[in-house]
Design a protein around this motif. Structure first.
Motif, PDB file in Angstrom:
ATOM      1  N   HIS A  16      50.514  34.792  44.888  1.00 30.25           N
ATOM      2  CA  HIS A  16      49.235  34.148  45.198  1.00 30.25           C
ATOM      3  C   HIS A  16      49.432  33.007  46.196  1.00 30.25           C
ATOM      4  O   HIS A  16      48.719  32.003  46.155  1.00 30.25           O
ATOM      5  CB  HIS A  16      48.586  33.623  43.922  1.00 30.25           C
ATOM      6  CG  HIS A  16      48.124  34.710  43.003  1.00 30.25           C
ATOM      7  ND1 HIS A  16      46.876  35.287  43.096  1.00 30.25           N
ATOM      8  CD2 HIS A  16      48.747  35.336  41.982  1.00 30.25           C
ATOM      9  CE1 HIS A  16      46.748  36.215  42.169  1.00 30.25           C
ATOM     10  NE2 HIS A  16      47.878  36.269  41.473  1.00 30.25           N
ATOM     11  N   ARG A  48      39.560  34.824  45.519  1.00 30.16           N
ATOM     12  CA  ARG A  48      40.989  34.777  45.233  1.00 30.16           C
ATOM     13  C   ARG A  48      41.450  33.338  45.431  1.00 30.16           C
ATOM     14  O   ARG A  48      40.899  32.600  46.242  1.00 30.16           O
ATOM     15  CB  ARG A  48      41.765  35.705  46.167  1.00 30.16           C
ATOM     16  CG  ARG A  48      41.460  37.180  45.970  1.00 30.16           C
ATOM     17  CD  ARG A  48      42.385  38.025  46.824  1.00 30.16           C
ATOM     18  NE  ARG A  48      43.772  37.847  46.406  1.00 30.16           N
ATOM     19  CZ  ARG A  48      44.819  38.272  47.128  1.00 30.16           C
ATOM     20  NH1 ARG A  48      44.622  38.862  48.297  1.00 30.16           N
ATOM     21  NH2 ARG A  48      46.052  38.099  46.693  1.00 30.16           N
ATOM     22  N   TYR A  49      42.472  32.956  44.702  1.00 34.63           N
ATOM     23  CA  TYR A  49      42.989  31.598  44.775  1.00 34.63           C
ATOM     24  C   TYR A  49      44.424  31.636  45.273  1.00 34.63           C
ATOM     25  O   TYR A  49      45.196  32.535  44.913  1.00 34.63           O
ATOM     26  CB  TYR A  49      42.918  30.926  43.398  1.00 34.63           C
ATOM     27  CG  TYR A  49      41.535  30.982  42.813  1.00 34.63           C
ATOM     28  CD1 TYR A  49      40.519  30.167  43.314  1.00 34.63           C
ATOM     29  CD2 TYR A  49      41.225  31.869  41.786  1.00 34.63           C
ATOM     30  CE1 TYR A  49      39.246  30.231  42.796  1.00 34.63           C
ATOM     31  CE2 TYR A  49      39.952  31.937  41.263  1.00 34.63           C
ATOM     32  CZ  TYR A  49      38.959  31.119  41.772  1.00 34.63           C
ATOM     33  OH  TYR A  49      37.696  31.198  41.259  1.00 34.63           O
ATOM     34  N   PHE A  50      44.786  30.666  46.093  1.00 37.30           N
ATOM     35  CA  PHE A  50      46.091  30.663  46.737  1.00 37.30           C
ATOM     36  C   PHE A  50      46.804  29.336  46.545  1.00 37.30           C
ATOM     37  O   PHE A  50      46.174  28.272  46.547  1.00 37.30           O
ATOM     38  CB  PHE A  50      45.939  30.917  48.245  1.00 37.30           C
ATOM     39  CG  PHE A  50      45.360  32.257  48.592  1.00 37.30           C
ATOM     40  CD1 PHE A  50      46.186  33.357  48.772  1.00 37.30           C
ATOM     41  CD2 PHE A  50      43.996  32.422  48.740  1.00 37.30           C
ATOM     42  CE1 PHE A  50      45.649  34.593  49.093  1.00 37.30           C
ATOM     43  CE2 PHE A  50      43.456  33.653  49.060  1.00 37.30           C
ATOM     44  CZ  PHE A  50      44.290  34.744  49.235  1.00 37.30           C
ATOM     45  N   THR A  61      36.627  41.417  38.722  1.00 41.48           N
ATOM     46  CA  THR A  61      37.854  41.542  39.495  1.00 41.48           C
ATOM     47  C   THR A  61      37.684  40.853  40.839  1.00 41.48           C
ATOM     48  O   THR A  61      36.705  41.089  41.546  1.00 41.48           O
ATOM     49  CB  THR A  61      38.188  43.025  39.730  1.00 41.48           C
ATOM     50  OG1 THR A  61      38.292  43.667  38.453  1.00 41.48           O
ATOM     51  CG2 THR A  61      39.499  43.174  40.492  1.00 41.48           C
ATOM     52  N   PRO A  62      38.655  39.979  41.238  1.00 37.58           N
ATOM     53  CA  PRO A  62      38.540  39.304  42.526  1.00 37.58           C
ATOM     54  C   PRO A  62      38.581  40.294  43.682  1.00 37.58           C
ATOM     55  O   PRO A  62      39.138  41.379  43.582  1.00 37.58           O
ATOM     56  CB  PRO A  62      39.758  38.369  42.561  1.00 37.58           C
ATOM     57  CG  PRO A  62      40.167  38.225  41.126  1.00 37.58           C
ATOM     58  CD  PRO A  62      39.807  39.521  40.473  1.00 37.58           C
ATOM     59  N   PRO A 121      39.917  41.741  47.175  1.00 33.14           N
ATOM     60  CA  PRO A 121      41.277  41.775  47.737  1.00 33.14           C
ATOM     61  C   PRO A 121      41.384  40.862  48.952  1.00 33.14           C
ATOM     62  O   PRO A 121      40.397  40.480  49.534  1.00 33.14           O
ATOM     63  CB  PRO A 121      41.453  43.234  48.117  1.00 33.14           C
ATOM     64  CG  PRO A 121      40.067  43.734  48.371  1.00 33.14           C
ATOM     65  CD  PRO A 121      39.202  43.011  47.383  1.00 33.14           C
TER      66      PRO A 121
END
Length: 344
Positions: free
Chosen positions: A111, A175-177, A341-342, A344
């Motif tokens: 991630h 999404r997380y990074f 669901t995140p 892509p």
């Protein structure tokens, strides 16, 4: 009569200061490199063009000295540029490229933000510039539900003007990074548990770094567990509190998360992650297992429950709860799962 002073760094006239809508001194870095950056396929904001002049009086923007957004000329995609002094952070580029390699990005557990390109400044060998996707802060705007149903993913205009249209994270799961590897190090598992001297980042509350611990080697992985637990403890408390006094209490009182309305299900896990004794903290594998088990035990109603501000008035609570009721009804009608669901 007075003459306009010269910029000692570039021997060029100084643009009007930020109070007049002009460039701040730290922005000269980007102005002076604008042509070079354009040669590599990235366009900065118009304000960094060498001949730019401000047309407004009160639109200064607070910027981090070494980070700026740009547009990729080939497809118009927004990106982020970060200037790195490799003499100060010698491993940031290497680690970023390792985590962005084809092999690493295939791992679904990765991630970390992807490095799209590394630019080497021709005039300064210890200066590199990394290109990353343009991201948004993970905690803005505020949380809505217990399953982190945030109102995110706004569609910005290029000049960041006007209000951004946004939707809930139940509708468009983000999404997380992980970002910023300037203080990171690579370790070989074959060498056993590593011991590193304290590296002081933004969080200065690490128990093992206090008093005589400032020069004692410690297990950085145990420290990372504290960082993650303290991030949850302080961020979620802070996000639910709108008054400066209560925010201060959230940072200084280790037990303050326990007073967060509806967040009791994660209290014990967070408390274990921020223990003073590093050896008593769970490993990241244990954290993942416990969090997964906790999530599975939560009912769909609990996951959709609105997070309540600690300082909400009765009127605010009534209005926000009504809005949340209709929002939840819409999601139920569309059969959207409470933990989608995140993308892509």
């Amino acid at each position: 009569m007075t003459s306009q002073p010269s910029n000692p760094e570039t021997d060029a006239p100084v643009a009007p200061g930020p109070t007049a809508g002009g460039l701040a001194r730290h922005e000269y870095f980007w102005r002076d490199r604008q042509p070079w950056i354009r040669e590599h396929g990235y366009v900065l904001r118009p304000r960094y063009a060498p001949d730019w002049k401000p047309s407004w009086l009160d639109s200064q923007r607070t910027l981090v000295d070494t980070i700026l957004d740009a547009t990729q000329q080939s497809d118009g995609m927004l990106v982020t540029l970060k200037a790195i002094d490799t003499a100060v952070h010698p491993f940031e580029v290497e680690i970023g490229q390792f985590l962005s390699s084809e092999q690493s990005t295939k791992d679904p557990r990765n991630h970390c933000v992807r490095i799209l390109e590394v630019l080497q400044e021709p005039s300064e060998l210890n200066k590199s510039m990394i290109v990353m996707p343009f991201l948004k802060k993970f905690d803005a705007p505020d949380f809505l539900t217990n399953r982190d149903d945030w109102r995110g993913l706004p569609s910005f205009t290029r000049d960041f003007s006007g209000w951004a249209r946004h939707c809930s994270r139940t509708e468009r799961p983000p999404r997380y990074f992980y970002i910023d590897f300037g203080l990171s190090r690579k370790c070989d598992p074959a060498d056993g548990p590593p011991l590193e001297l304290p590296v002081f980042g933004g969080d200065r509350t690490v128990p093992e770094f206090q008093e005589d611990g400032y020069d004692v080697p410690a297990d950085p992985f145990r420290t990372d567990i504290y960082y993650l637990g303290n991030l949850i403890r302080t961020t979620f408390s802070k996000a639910s509190i709108r008054t400066p006094t209560l925010r201060c209490m959230a940072y200084t009182n280790p037990e303050y998360l326990q007073e967060y309305r509806g967040f009791e299900f994660i209290e014990q896990l967070v408390a274990d992650m921020v223990q003073s004794d590093p050896q008593k903290r769970p490993t990241i594998a244990e954290v993942e297992t416990r969090f997964d088990a906790i999530s599975r035990e939560l009912s769909w109603w609990k996951l959709r429950t609105r997070l309540v501000y600690k300082d909400e008035t009765v009127f605010e609570r009534a209005v926000l709860s009504t809005v949340h009721f209709f929002r939840t009804a819409k999601f139920l009608a569309k059969r959207r799962p409470p933990i989608p669901t995140p993308f892509p």
